[in-house]
Structures are given as structure tokens and as C-alpha cells.
Design a protein around this motif. Sequence first.
Motif, PDB file in Angstrom:
ATOM      1  N   ALA A 227       0.806  -1.226   0.000  1.00  0.00           N
ATOM      2  CA  ALA A 227       0.000   0.000   0.000  1.00  0.00           C
ATOM      3  C   ALA A 227       0.836   1.272   0.000  1.00  0.00           C
ATOM      4  CB  ALA A 227      -0.934   0.004   1.220  1.00  0.00           C
ATOM      5  N   ILE A 228       2.131   1.161   0.263  1.00  0.00           N
ATOM      6  CA  ILE A 228       3.001   2.344   0.327  1.00  0.00           C
ATOM      7  C   ILE A 228       3.393   2.774  -1.083  1.00  0.00           C
ATOM      8  CG2 ILE A 228       5.277   3.172   1.071  1.00  0.00           C
ATOM      9  CD1 ILE A 228       4.969   1.351   3.531  1.00  0.00           C
ATOM     10  N   ASP A 229       3.230   4.055  -1.353  1.00  0.00           N
ATOM     11  CA  ASP A 229       3.607   4.625  -2.648  1.00  0.00           C
ATOM     12  C   ASP A 229       4.677   5.690  -2.438  1.00  0.00           C
ATOM     13  OD1 ASP A 229       1.870   3.160  -4.273  1.00  0.00           O
ATOM     14  OD2 ASP A 229       0.198   4.484  -3.782  1.00  0.00           O
ATOM     15  N   ASN A 230       5.305   6.080  -3.545  1.00  0.00           N
ATOM     16  CA  ASN A 230       6.297   7.173  -3.560  1.00  0.00           C
ATOM     17  C   ASN A 230       7.451   6.979  -2.593  1.00  0.00           C
ATOM     18  OD1 ASN A 230       5.006   8.560  -5.588  1.00  0.00           O
ATOM     19  ND2 ASN A 230       3.697   9.656  -4.160  1.00  0.00           N
ATOM     20  N   PRO A 231       8.390   6.146  -2.807  1.00  0.00           N
ATOM     21  CA  PRO A 231       8.380   5.093  -3.814  1.00  0.00           C
ATOM     22  C   PRO A 231       7.736   3.821  -3.268  1.00  0.00           C
ATOM     23  CG  PRO A 231      10.505   5.129  -2.754  1.00  0.00           C
ATOM     24  CD  PRO A 231       9.681   6.227  -2.113  1.00  0.00           C
ATOM     25  N   LYS A 232       7.448   2.904  -4.142  1.00  0.00           N
ATOM     26  CA  LYS A 232       6.880   1.614  -3.751  1.00  0.00           C
ATOM     27  C   LYS A 232       7.867   0.893  -2.837  1.00  0.00           C
ATOM     28  CE  LYS A 232       3.397  -1.120  -4.791  1.00  0.00           C
ATOM     29  NZ  LYS A 232       2.180  -0.786  -4.095  1.00  0.00           N
ATOM     30  N   LYS A 233       7.377   0.316  -1.748  1.00  0.00           N
ATOM     31  CA  LYS A 233       8.236  -0.385  -0.793  1.00  0.00           C
ATOM     32  C   LYS A 233       8.660  -1.722  -1.391  1.00  0.00           C
ATOM     33  CE  LYS A 233       8.768   0.928   2.777  1.00  0.00           C
ATOM     34  NZ  LYS A 233       9.685   1.768   3.478  1.00  0.00           N
ATOM     35  N   PRO A 234       9.964  -1.938  -1.604  1.00  0.00           N
ATOM     36  CA  PRO A 234      10.396  -3.223  -2.156  1.00  0.00           C
ATOM     37  C   PRO A 234      10.206  -4.354  -1.147  1.00  0.00           C
ATOM     38  CG  PRO A 234      12.301  -1.792  -1.754  1.00  0.00           C
ATOM     39  CD  PRO A 234      11.068  -1.019  -1.388  1.00  0.00           C
ATOM     40  N   VAL A 235       9.860  -5.521  -1.668  1.00  0.00           N
ATOM     41  CA  VAL A 235       9.724  -6.733  -0.865  1.00  0.00           C
ATOM     42  C   VAL A 235      10.678  -7.768  -1.442  1.00  0.00           C
ATOM     43  CG1 VAL A 235       8.187  -8.624  -0.182  1.00  0.00           C
ATOM     44  CG2 VAL A 235       7.308  -6.281  -0.284  1.00  0.00           C
ATOM     45  N   VAL A 236      11.502  -8.338  -0.575  1.00  0.00           N
ATOM     46  CA  VAL A 236      12.358  -9.460  -0.947  1.00  0.00           C
ATOM     47  C   VAL A 236      11.930 -10.634  -0.088  1.00  0.00           C
ATOM     48  CG1 VAL A 236      14.298  -8.025  -1.695  1.00  0.00           C
ATOM     49  CG2 VAL A 236      14.195  -8.809   0.676  1.00  0.00           C
ATOM     50  N   SER A 237      12.104 -11.840  -0.604  1.00  0.00           N
ATOM     51  CA  SER A 237      11.596 -13.007   0.121  1.00  0.00           C
ATOM     52  C   SER A 237      12.670 -14.053   0.345  1.00  0.00           C
ATOM     53  CB  SER A 237      10.448 -13.647  -0.666  1.00  0.00           C
ATOM     54  OG  SER A 237       9.415 -12.718  -0.856  1.00  0.00           O
ATOM     55  N   LEU A 238      12.624 -14.598   1.565  1.00  0.00           N
ATOM     56  CA  LEU A 238      13.399 -15.793   1.898  1.00  0.00           C
ATOM     57  C   LEU A 238      12.399 -16.941   1.896  1.00  0.00           C
ATOM     58  CD1 LEU A 238      15.671 -14.739   4.898  1.00  0.00           C
ATOM     59  CD2 LEU A 238      16.387 -15.332   2.598  1.00  0.00           C
ATOM     60  N   VAL A 239      12.576 -17.885   1.002  1.00  0.00           N
ATOM     61  CA  VAL A 239      11.681 -19.034   0.920  1.00  0.00           C
ATOM     62  C   VAL A 239      12.232 -20.104   1.859  1.00  0.00           C
ATOM     63  CG1 VAL A 239      10.711 -20.799  -0.601  1.00  0.00           C
ATOM     64  CG2 VAL A 239      11.055 -18.463  -1.445  1.00  0.00           C
ATOM     65  N   THR A 240      11.431 -20.478   2.872  1.00  0.00           N
ATOM     66  CA  THR A 240      11.905 -21.419   3.889  1.00  0.00           C
ATOM     67  C   THR A 240      11.221 -22.785   3.819  1.00  0.00           C
ATOM     68  OG1 THR A 240      10.339 -20.607   5.556  1.00  0.00           O
ATOM     69  CG2 THR A 240      12.513 -19.534   5.466  1.00  0.00           C
TER      70      THR A 240
ATOM     71  N   ARG B 205       2.255 -14.861  -4.028  1.00  0.00           N
ATOM     72  CA  ARG B 205       3.166 -14.730  -5.181  1.00  0.00           C
ATOM     73  C   ARG B 205       3.217 -13.285  -5.674  1.00  0.00           C
ATOM     74  NH1 ARG B 205       0.710 -19.637  -7.652  1.00  0.00           N
ATOM     75  NH2 ARG B 205       2.030 -21.348  -6.999  1.00  0.00           N
ATOM     76  N   SER B 206       2.059 -12.660  -5.733  1.00  0.00           N
ATOM     77  CA  SER B 206       1.985 -11.282  -6.208  1.00  0.00           C
ATOM     78  C   SER B 206       2.652 -10.316  -5.228  1.00  0.00           C
ATOM     79  CB  SER B 206       0.521 -10.888  -6.413  1.00  0.00           C
ATOM     80  OG  SER B 206       0.418  -9.520  -6.728  1.00  0.00           O
ATOM     81  N   LEU B 207       2.320 -10.422  -3.937  1.00  0.00           N
ATOM     82  CA  LEU B 207       2.878  -9.500  -2.937  1.00  0.00           C
ATOM     83  C   LEU B 207       4.385  -9.679  -2.767  1.00  0.00           C
ATOM     84  CD1 LEU B 207       0.046  -9.661  -0.249  1.00  0.00           C
ATOM     85  CD2 LEU B 207       0.609  -7.715  -1.721  1.00  0.00           C
TER      86      LEU B 207
ATOM     87  N   THR C 224       9.914 -11.361 -10.158  1.00  0.00           N
ATOM     88  CA  THR C 224      11.064 -10.478 -10.341  1.00  0.00           C
ATOM     89  C   THR C 224      12.370 -11.112  -9.865  1.00  0.00           C
ATOM     90  OG1 THR C 224      10.833  -9.450  -8.169  1.00  0.00           O
ATOM     91  CG2 THR C 224       9.621  -8.435 -10.005  1.00  0.00           C
ATOM     92  N   ASN C 225      12.288 -12.320  -9.325  1.00  0.00           N
ATOM     93  CA  ASN C 225      13.458 -13.045  -8.813  1.00  0.00           C
ATOM     94  C   ASN C 225      14.127 -12.371  -7.628  1.00  0.00           C
ATOM     95  OD1 ASN C 225      13.234 -15.171 -10.662  1.00  0.00           O
ATOM     96  ND2 ASN C 225      14.306 -13.976 -12.210  1.00  0.00           N
ATOM     97  N   MET C 226      13.368 -11.550  -6.871  1.00  0.00           N
ATOM     98  CA  MET C 226      13.931 -10.936  -5.672  1.00  0.00           C
ATOM     99  C   MET C 226      13.646 -11.844  -4.469  1.00  0.00           C
ATOM    100  SD  MET C 226      13.763  -6.798  -6.026  1.00  0.00           S
ATOM    101  CE  MET C 226      12.211  -6.650  -5.244  1.00  0.00           C
ATOM    102  N   TYR C 227      14.105 -13.079  -4.592  1.00  0.00           N
ATOM    103  CA  TYR C 227      13.930 -14.018  -3.491  1.00  0.00           C
ATOM    104  C   TYR C 227      15.140 -14.940  -3.417  1.00  0.00           C
ATOM    105  CZ  TYR C 227      12.606 -17.616  -6.896  1.00  0.00           C
ATOM    106  OH  TYR C 227      12.605 -18.492  -7.930  1.00  0.00           O
ATOM    107  N   CYS C 228      15.272 -15.559  -2.275  1.00  0.00           N
ATOM    108  CA  CYS C 228      16.376 -16.483  -2.026  1.00  0.00           C
ATOM    109  C   CYS C 228      15.768 -17.715  -1.370  1.00  0.00           C
ATOM    110  CB  CYS C 228      17.386 -15.807  -1.098  1.00  0.00           C
ATOM    111  SG  CYS C 228      18.746 -16.841  -0.563  1.00  0.00           S
ATOM    112  N   ASP C 229      16.016 -18.881  -1.930  1.00  0.00           N
ATOM    113  CA  ASP C 229      15.479 -20.133  -1.399  1.00  0.00           C
ATOM    114  C   ASP C 229      16.486 -20.720  -0.407  1.00  0.00           C
ATOM    115  OD1 ASP C 229      14.559 -22.717  -0.892  1.00  0.00           O
ATOM    116  OD2 ASP C 229      13.823 -22.980  -2.940  1.00  0.00           O
ATOM    117  N   ILE C 230      16.115 -20.683   0.876  1.00  0.00           N
ATOM    118  CA  ILE C 230      16.968 -21.263   1.916  1.00  0.00           C
ATOM    119  C   ILE C 230      16.272 -22.460   2.565  1.00  0.00           C
ATOM    120  CG2 ILE C 230      18.234 -19.123   2.375  1.00  0.00           C
ATOM    121  CD1 ILE C 230      16.500 -18.812   4.925  1.00  0.00           C
TER     122      ILE C 230
END
Length: 168
Positions: free
Chosen positions: A83-96, A109-111, A116-122
Motif C-alpha cells: 500500500a506504500i507509494d512514492n516510492p513503492k516499498k520493495p519486498v524481498v523473500s526468503l523461501v523457507t 506470489r503477487s505481494l 522479479t526473482n527478488m527471493y532467495c530459497d533457503i
Amino acid sequence: CLSSSHFDIFFSHPWKDKSFLKHVFALLSAAGYRVWYDVLEMKWDLDKSMNEGVKNSSVVMACVNGDYQRSVNCMKELQMADAIDNPKKPVVSLVTERGPKDWASDELRSLCSFETNMYCDISDVAQAGSTAWENPSADMLSDLQESMQPMLRILDELGIAKSLLTLQ
């Protein structure tokens, strides 16, 4: 000057995984990031604390698995970031948890911007189980540190500055 309310990373995770994820938090802190971590930052008003933490952090790091997406508060944190704009808050994911294509909902998946491949599978490291992570071996901690390297590169590529001094 670093504000007491500014954080490099908002650390969003399910409580069930605390015994494992406290080591991820420690690794991020040791790398020099100032991390909003609920154990240290949560106040009486949960929604207000989460909202301020998300708003005052440079990036949201979501530690995602089936428990995460079933948690009302975890999903609320992602929705706050969205919901944050200006700028959009980036989300990165650790897949556990292994196989997110099998368990992740369309909303998650969308959130989490998996496309965008901004995730890391651990997930391989996380699968050791909560009792093993209560008192991890040096090898387990080393494996965790190695598995987190792609995430540290993602944070660097996003330009997430390190607020804390580290001893080298």
C-alpha cells in the motif's frame, strides 16, 4: 544521523519459525543491517507497530512458507508494504519451505514479487527442524551463512544501505 525509527530491513516472519529465523536476524545484523525484529520492536498496538516498522524500513524481507501465508499478521505486513507509494516499498523473500509453486497462493506470489526473482530459497537449510535450530552446530550456521549470500547480493543490488558499523 541515524534516526531511532529508521531500519534497513523490516523482518516479516511466522512466529513458528522463530528458533531458526533468529539466526537469520543475527546474520543480517552482523552484516551491518539495522533490522526491525518483532521481538525487539513490537509494542502493544500490533497494527501500529507493524505499520510504522514497514513504513520506516528501506525494504521488507518476508520469510515465506505455508505458515507465513496462513498468518493474518504476516499477510497484513505484506499488504502494508504493497500500500506504500512514492516510492513503492520493495519486498524481498526468503523461501523457507520447499516447492513454493505447490503451496504459495496467488496473493502471496503477487505481494512477494516472485516473478522479479527478488527471493532467495533457503529451504534446504531451514528444513533442519526447530529443535535442531535451538542449539545449532557450527556447520549449520555456516550452511545458513552460505545460503544467505544470494539475499545479501539482492539487498546490495537494491541499494539497501547498511546502517550499522561492522567489525571486520
